[in-house]
Design an enzyme around this catalytic site. Structure first.
Site, PDB file in Angstrom:
ATOM      1  N   ILE A 121       9.748  -6.167   5.913  1.00 53.62           N
ATOM      2  CA  ILE A 121       9.825  -7.431   5.177  1.00 53.62           C
ATOM      3  C   ILE A 121       9.417  -7.233   3.724  1.00 53.62           C
ATOM      4  CG2 ILE A 121       8.956  -9.805   5.045  1.00 53.62           C
ATOM      5  CD1 ILE A 121       8.507  -9.675   8.108  1.00 53.62           C
ATOM      6  N   CYS A 122       8.142  -6.980   3.510  1.00 54.89           N
ATOM      7  CA  CYS A 122       7.608  -6.957   2.146  1.00 54.89           C
ATOM      8  C   CYS A 122       7.989  -5.708   1.366  1.00 54.89           C
ATOM      9  CB  CYS A 122       6.091  -7.115   2.187  1.00 54.89           C
ATOM     10  SG  CYS A 122       5.589  -8.711   2.879  1.00 54.89           S
ATOM     11  N   LEU A 123       8.474  -4.681   2.047  1.00 60.12           N
ATOM     12  CA  LEU A 123       9.045  -3.529   1.348  1.00 60.12           C
ATOM     13  C   LEU A 123      10.557  -3.652   1.259  1.00 60.12           C
ATOM     14  CD1 LEU A 123       8.569  -0.821  -0.047  1.00 60.12           C
ATOM     15  CD2 LEU A 123       8.757   0.290   2.185  1.00 60.12           C
TER      16      LEU A 123
END
Length: 217
Positions: A121-123
């Site tokens: 998600i955040c990467l």
């Protein structure tokens, strides 16, 4: 005759002058959900990565998401850059926060190194968007992690298919050093190896002990 693109040839390698780094959401809530790696491994690796960036003066931006709920940035990581207040976002996708994009643009770098929790998600989100906007993105897979091994691995595959280049934190530091004749950065790199490179660090410590041992008559 040889051909070269942005993933081959000498110019594909990272240098202290050609890249910037984003470290995203290494916070307590994300660590609580981490299942692709053990937490201590990621802590060791991301702190070693951050120290390498600092040692070689690579512009580095710290970012958190909803830190008032998800927790402050990992203390060991914050301690590498004590003067920097992480950009605290509401966007899940870091690249949608204009402050982050403006910071990257201000560095003038086209090669962006990223690590984050969670990988899927955040990467993946900022990596895929940055690639689409013309940046060359290097993902530090062993300083990132997901909610399961499958989630991490599928995210890495997705980002590679989109054009990202996977590296590990040790590769990052080695590419920046590149030549042992660049002695000005060797002491800082050696300290990082001692503290964060496991068997490499202990073996180097042992070698230095042996070199310092007087020869017995």
């Amino acid at each position: 005759m040889t051909t070269e693109n942005n993933k081959t040839g000498l110019n594909a390698l990272l240098t202290p002058d050609n890249c910037a780094m984003l470290l995203i959401d290494h916070q307590p809530f994300q660590f609580a959900g981490l299942r692709s790696h053990d937490s201590q491994t990621i802590i060791n690796n991301v702190v070693g990565l951050a120290k390498a960036a600092k040692a070689f003066n690579v512009p580095t931006l710290l970012s958190t998401v909803l830190e008032e709920r998800g927790g402050l940035l990992l203390k060991q990581l914050q301690d590498v850059f004590p003067e920097q207040k992480p950009i605290n976002r509401t966007f899940i996708n870091t690249w949608e926060d204009q402050r982050v994009v403006d910071w990257v643009k201000a560095t003038g770098k086209k090669k962006i190194v990223m690590a984050a929790l969670w990988t899927e998600i955040c990467l993946a989100m900022p990596v895929i968007q940055a690639l689409g906007e013309g940046y060359e993105v290097y993902i530090v897979t062993d300083a990132s992690g997901g909610v399961s091994l499958e989630a991490h691995e599928m995210a890495v595959l997705r980002m590679i298919q989109a054009g990202a280049v996977p590296i590990t934190w040790g590769v990052f530091s080695a590419e920046l050093q590149r030549d042992w004749a660049r002695t000005e950065s060797v002491p800082a790199l050696a300290e990082i190896l001692f503290d964060h490179s496991g068997n490499v660090g202990t073996s180097l410590t042992w070698e230095l002990q042996l070199l310092a041992t007087p020869v017995q008559p």
